[in-house]
Design a protein around this motif. Sequence first.
Motif, PDB file in Angstrom:
ATOM      1  N   UNK A   3     -13.003  -3.188 -14.565  1.00  0.00           N
ATOM      2  CA  UNK A   3     -12.135  -3.693 -13.489  1.00  0.00           C
ATOM      3  C   UNK A   3     -10.699  -3.415 -13.927  1.00  0.00           C
ATOM      4  N   UNK A   4     -10.224  -2.240 -13.697  1.00  0.00           N
ATOM      5  CA  UNK A   4      -8.948  -1.659 -14.154  1.00  0.00           C
ATOM      6  C   UNK A   4      -9.141  -0.799 -15.398  1.00  0.00           C
ATOM      7  N   UNK A  25      -9.532   3.941 -12.399  1.00  0.00           N
ATOM      8  CA  UNK A  25      -8.999   2.946 -13.329  1.00  0.00           C
ATOM      9  C   UNK A  25      -7.542   2.682 -12.970  1.00  0.00           C
ATOM     10  N   UNK A  26      -6.910   1.756 -13.628  1.00  0.00           N
ATOM     11  CA  UNK A  26      -5.507   1.485 -13.374  1.00  0.00           C
ATOM     12  C   UNK A  26      -4.656   2.630 -13.913  1.00  0.00           C
ATOM     13  N   UNK A  50       7.319   0.192 -19.962  1.00  0.00           N
ATOM     14  CA  UNK A  50       6.792   1.541 -20.082  1.00  0.00           C
ATOM     15  C   UNK A  50       5.548   1.674 -19.201  1.00  0.00           C
ATOM     16  N   UNK A  51       5.394   2.837 -18.581  1.00  0.00           N
ATOM     17  CA  UNK A  51       4.211   3.120 -17.782  1.00  0.00           C
ATOM     18  C   UNK A  51       3.209   3.880 -18.649  1.00  0.00           C
ATOM     19  N   UNK A  52       1.988   3.383 -18.669  1.00  0.00           N
ATOM     20  CA  UNK A  52       0.959   3.931 -19.545  1.00  0.00           C
ATOM     21  C   UNK A  52      -0.107   4.670 -18.741  1.00  0.00           C
ATOM     22  N   UNK A  53      -0.419   5.888 -19.159  1.00  0.00           N
ATOM     23  CA  UNK A  53      -1.483   6.672 -18.553  1.00  0.00           C
ATOM     24  C   UNK A  53      -2.695   6.700 -19.483  1.00  0.00           C
ATOM     25  N   UNK A  54      -3.732   5.954 -19.131  1.00  0.00           N
ATOM     26  CA  UNK A  54      -4.965   5.983 -19.915  1.00  0.00           C
ATOM     27  C   UNK A  54      -5.635   7.347 -19.826  1.00  0.00           C
ATOM     28  N   UNK A  55      -5.445   8.028 -18.695  1.00  0.00           N
ATOM     29  CA  UNK A  55      -6.052   9.354 -18.520  1.00  0.00           C
ATOM     30  C   UNK A  55      -5.474  10.353 -19.518  1.00  0.00           C
ATOM     31  N   UNK A  82      -7.854   7.913  -8.364  1.00  0.00           N
ATOM     32  CA  UNK A  82      -7.777   6.577  -7.791  1.00  0.00           C
ATOM     33  C   UNK A  82      -7.245   5.556  -8.792  1.00  0.00           C
ATOM     34  N   UNK A  83      -6.272   4.761  -8.367  1.00  0.00           N
ATOM     35  CA  UNK A  83      -5.785   3.627  -9.156  1.00  0.00           C
ATOM     36  C   UNK A  83      -6.461   2.377  -8.620  1.00  0.00           C
ATOM     37  N   UNK A  84      -7.225   1.702  -9.456  1.00  0.00           N
ATOM     38  CA  UNK A  84      -7.964   0.520  -9.014  1.00  0.00           C
ATOM     39  C   UNK A  84      -7.042  -0.627  -8.625  1.00  0.00           C
TER      40      UNK A  84
END
Length: 259
Positions: free
Chosen positions: A106-107, A159-160, A192-197, A219-221
């Motif tokens: 969930x994110x 994911x977020x 800071x903006x974080x990109x898990x991808x 898609x951003x959850x």
Amino acid sequence: MPPLSSTGKKFFTGKFYFRGKPVEDGPSYGMTMKAAGSMRFRWNERNVNRENFLAELAGIEHRTVSVELIHSQNVFAVDSPEELDLMQGDGIITVNRELIPVVTVADCMPIFIFDPVTGVFGTLHSGWKGTGIVANAIRLAEKKYGSRPEDFCVVMGPHIHGCCYLVGEERAKYFRVNFTPDCVEEEKTGGYRLSLAKANLSVLRELGVDEDSIVSYSDCTCCNPLFGSFRRETANLDPGMDMEERQRHFTVQAAWVRW
């Protein structure tokens, strides 16, 4: 991968890609959406909604296997459901086609993996603490099943994204040092903006996974109301509410790989 947009849809499925081409003779991956309801899983609880959904998914030919998530990088390689009784961790791999490895998200990022050479497949839960779990899964597959990183197909599910994932300086530094500097973008207004991808892509590149065998969902959850989201659905709760209670106020989703 284009964004998902079907209102009312309870789940979606997709195919793996191997070196730029869809794998026709292989498993599919899938994930529930908000309309399916919560797929929360704890060993000491019963979730009838989850039980009914997974029973229908499995049918009479398959059995689902699950672990209770702890936001770790722990991965289990299993041949039967009994091996996971009361186990806690964040990833499951197998070569047994009768099994359906299931994790919840969930994110956090669901990661689906498949090696068409050895037949290894699995599902992983990768939040910020678990970033790098895909490396543990592939190394475990190397050790137990003789897999090679360059043979894996990998899908990074919804994911977020950085549009909604603001983090502090300490976490930003952790990701810059341990993964790749470009997975973090500093905001002029602070944070800071974080990109898990991007972080996970750097892990896969270092392992030697072919980039044409990697799919990443846009898609951003948190943005998309079709998905459950810890951040979006708990944003207006009482700040003093403890974490265990907060975790009952958002829609947990199930993610799986199935033959």
